[in-house]
Motif scaffolding. Structure first.
Motif, PDB file in Angstrom:
ATOM      1  N   ASP A   1      35.489  40.634  49.914  1.00 22.67           N
ATOM      2  CA  ASP A   1      34.485  39.762  49.293  1.00 22.67           C
ATOM      3  C   ASP A   1      34.681  39.697  47.781  1.00 22.67           C
ATOM      4  OD1 ASP A   1      33.323  39.150  51.721  1.00 22.67           O
ATOM      5  OD2 ASP A   1      31.639  40.544  51.478  1.00 22.67           O
ATOM      6  N   GLU A   2      34.923  40.840  47.153  1.00 23.38           N
ATOM      7  CA  GLU A   2      35.121  40.861  45.697  1.00 23.38           C
ATOM      8  C   GLU A   2      36.374  40.095  45.293  1.00 23.38           C
ATOM      9  OE1 GLU A   2      34.999  45.063  44.829  1.00 23.38           O
ATOM     10  OE2 GLU A   2      32.794  45.112  44.914  1.00 23.38           O
ATOM     11  N   ARG A   3      37.453  40.277  46.048  1.00 22.45           N
ATOM     12  CA  ARG A   3      38.692  39.545  45.740  1.00 22.45           C
ATOM     13  C   ARG A   3      38.504  38.048  45.921  1.00 22.45           C
ATOM     14  NH1 ARG A   3      43.881  41.859  48.591  1.00 22.45           N
ATOM     15  NH2 ARG A   3      44.764  40.102  47.467  1.00 22.45           N
ATOM     16  N   ARG A   4      37.830  37.672  46.991  1.00 22.59           N
ATOM     17  CA  ARG A   4      37.612  36.245  47.227  1.00 22.59           C
ATOM     18  C   ARG A   4      36.720  35.637  46.151  1.00 22.59           C
ATOM     19  NH1 ARG A   4      36.845  35.783  53.803  1.00 22.59           N
ATOM     20  NH2 ARG A   4      39.031  36.157  54.317  1.00 22.59           N
ATOM     21  N   LEU A   5      35.677  36.353  45.785  1.00 15.35           N
ATOM     22  CA  LEU A   5      34.797  35.841  44.731  1.00 15.35           C
ATOM     23  C   LEU A   5      35.555  35.705  43.415  1.00 15.35           C
ATOM     24  CD1 LEU A   5      32.093  34.909  43.619  1.00 15.35           C
ATOM     25  CD2 LEU A   5      31.458  37.335  43.349  1.00 15.35           C
ATOM     26  N   ALA A   6      36.350  36.686  43.063  1.00 15.54           N
ATOM     27  CA  ALA A   6      37.132  36.619  41.824  1.00 15.54           C
ATOM     28  C   ALA A   6      38.115  35.448  41.868  1.00 15.54           C
ATOM     29  CB  ALA A   6      37.867  37.936  41.587  1.00 15.54           C
ATOM     30  N   ALA A   7      38.802  35.271  42.997  1.00 14.35           N
ATOM     31  CA  ALA A   7      39.764  34.172  43.125  1.00 14.35           C
ATOM     32  C   ALA A   7      39.061  32.826  43.040  1.00 14.35           C
ATOM     33  CB  ALA A   7      40.526  34.287  44.438  1.00 14.35           C
TER      34      ALA A   7
ATOM     35  N   THR B   1      36.149  32.157  41.655  1.00 17.36           N
ATOM     36  CA  THR B   1      35.646  31.983  40.285  1.00 17.36           C
ATOM     37  C   THR B   1      36.771  31.534  39.356  1.00 17.36           C
ATOM     38  OG1 THR B   1      33.899  33.612  40.637  1.00 17.36           O
ATOM     39  CG2 THR B   1      34.485  33.143  38.353  1.00 17.36           C
ATOM     40  N   ASP B   2      37.943  32.146  39.483  1.00 22.04           N
ATOM     41  CA  ASP B   2      39.086  31.757  38.644  1.00 22.04           C
ATOM     42  C   ASP B   2      39.509  30.322  38.913  1.00 22.04           C
ATOM     43  OD1 ASP B   2      39.152  34.264  37.494  1.00 22.04           O
ATOM     44  OD2 ASP B   2      40.876  34.970  38.668  1.00 22.04           O
ATOM     45  N   ILE B   3      39.498  29.924  40.170  1.00 26.13           N
ATOM     46  CA  ILE B   3      39.901  28.560  40.518  1.00 26.13           C
ATOM     47  C   ILE B   3      38.888  27.541  40.009  1.00 26.13           C
ATOM     48  CG2 ILE B   3      40.185  26.997  42.499  1.00 26.13           C
ATOM     49  CD1 ILE B   3      41.541  29.476  43.862  1.00 26.13           C
ATOM     50  N   ILE B   4      37.617  27.902  40.079  1.00 24.86           N
ATOM     51  CA  ILE B   4      36.550  26.988  39.658  1.00 24.86           C
ATOM     52  C   ILE B   4      36.395  26.960  38.131  1.00 24.86           C
ATOM     53  CG2 ILE B   4      34.030  26.679  39.733  1.00 24.86           C
ATOM     54  CD1 ILE B   4      34.137  27.683  42.619  1.00 24.86           C
ATOM     55  N   ARG B   5      36.832  28.006  37.450  1.00 22.58           N
ATOM     56  CA  ARG B   5      36.578  28.158  36.013  1.00 22.58           C
ATOM     57  C   ARG B   5      36.911  26.912  35.195  1.00 22.58           C
ATOM     58  NH1 ARG B   5      34.692  27.900  31.819  1.00 22.58           N
ATOM     59  NH2 ARG B   5      34.894  29.328  30.084  1.00 22.58           N
ATOM     60  N   PRO B   6      38.040  26.224  35.418  1.00 23.51           N
ATOM     61  CA  PRO B   6      38.318  25.025  34.613  1.00 23.51           C
ATOM     62  C   PRO B   6      37.297  23.902  34.791  1.00 23.51           C
ATOM     63  CG  PRO B   6      40.315  25.800  35.672  1.00 23.51           C
ATOM     64  CD  PRO B   6      39.173  26.571  36.267  1.00 23.51           C
ATOM     65  N   ALA B   7      36.536  23.946  35.871  1.00 16.11           N
ATOM     66  CA  ALA B   7      35.528  22.916  36.124  1.00 16.11           C
ATOM     67  C   ALA B   7      34.217  23.196  35.407  1.00 16.11           C
ATOM     68  CB  ALA B   7      35.268  22.801  37.624  1.00 16.11           C
ATOM     69  N   CYS B   8      34.089  24.380  34.834  1.00 15.95           N
ATOM     70  CA  CYS B   8      32.801  24.820  34.297  1.00 15.95           C
ATOM     71  C   CYS B   8      32.858  25.027  32.790  1.00 15.95           C
ATOM     72  CB  CYS B   8      32.400  26.135  34.977  1.00 15.95           C
ATOM     73  SG  CYS B   8      32.237  25.968  36.765  1.00 15.95           S
TER      74      CYS B   8
ATOM     75  N   GLU C   1      28.829  30.206  34.699  1.00 19.29           N
ATOM     76  CA  GLU C   1      28.641  29.051  35.580  1.00 19.29           C
ATOM     77  C   GLU C   1      29.680  29.065  36.710  1.00 19.29           C
ATOM     78  OE1 GLU C   1      27.602  24.481  34.756  1.00 19.29           O
ATOM     79  OE2 GLU C   1      29.593  25.044  34.032  1.00 19.29           O
ATOM     80  N   ALA C   2      30.933  29.400  36.384  1.00 22.23           N
ATOM     81  CA  ALA C   2      31.981  29.494  37.400  1.00 22.23           C
ATOM     82  C   ALA C   2      31.652  30.591  38.415  1.00 22.23           C
ATOM     83  CB  ALA C   2      33.336  29.754  36.741  1.00 22.23           C
ATOM     84  N   HIS C   3      31.145  31.711  37.914  1.00 22.00           N
ATOM     85  CA  HIS C   3      30.773  32.815  38.793  1.00 22.00           C
ATOM     86  C   HIS C   3      29.649  32.383  39.749  1.00 22.00           C
ATOM     87  CE1 HIS C   3      30.440  36.993  40.030  1.00 22.00           C
ATOM     88  NE2 HIS C   3      29.128  36.879  39.910  1.00 22.00           N
TER      89      HIS C   3
END
Length: 185
Positions: free
Chosen positions: A118-124, A126-133, A138-140
């Protein structure tokens, strides 16, 4: 009886048992019967049921988390990465994952692995979404929403229907891409 099976065949059979019958049915005898091998084959590979569980969870983590991380981070275009992650989320073995999550409530080794995944998936995510935020926070939050949608549909629906999954995650992707459009517009 078969003379030779691979570790991966054991893991695939275990994931099928988890998906169809739940963790309570995942036993050495059931697994060996399904693969048409003796228990000696099982013990030769894994030594014990707990040894098997550890390796099964490592296999699951690598197959369903590391693969998704690597593939979703491959495209340079953030919008394409977001879409790739959404498509890959649809390919995880939802029923087996729901069984693993349930099993984590009663088995400490499974609980540790589930938390790590779960932690790895959330981190991944969040990283993928980060450019959108606009911000990491907000990405988190959007990453947490995605994880909650995935876990929720896996726990609520069995089997997870592709049509429902796609409709839900198409909407989620649209929300994320809407943020991307605002941030880069």
């Amino acid at each position: 009886m078969r003379l030779l099976v691979t570790r991966e065949e054991y893991f695939d059979a275990a994931m099928e048992i988890l998906a169809t019958d739940g963790a309570g049915s995942l036993k050495i005898t059931v697994l060996c019967k399904r693969l048409k091998v003796t228990s000696g084959s099982f013990y030769g590979y894994f030594g014990s049921f707990d040894g098997f569980v550890v390796e099964l969870l490592e296999f699951w983590e690598d197959a369903q988390t590391l693969r998704i991380e690597e593939l979703s981070n491959a495209p340079d275009d953030p919008a394409e990465r977001i879409h790739t992650m959404r498509v890959l989320a649809g390919t995880v073995p939802h029923e087996a994952e729901a069984a693993i999550r349930s099993w984590a409530h009663t088995h400490p080794i499974v609980a540790v692995a589930q938390k790590r995944v779960d932690e790895r998936r959330l981190a991944a995510l969040t990283d993928i979404i980060r450019p959108a935020c606009r911000t990491q926070a907000e990405a988190h939050q959007l990453g947490m929403m995605g994880m909650t949608l995935l876990v929720g549909i896996q726990q609520w629906r069995s089997p997870v229907k592709k049509k429902e999954f796609d409709a839900l995650f198409d909407e989620y992707e649209a929300v994320v891409m809407g943020k991307y459009a605002v941030t880069h517009g």
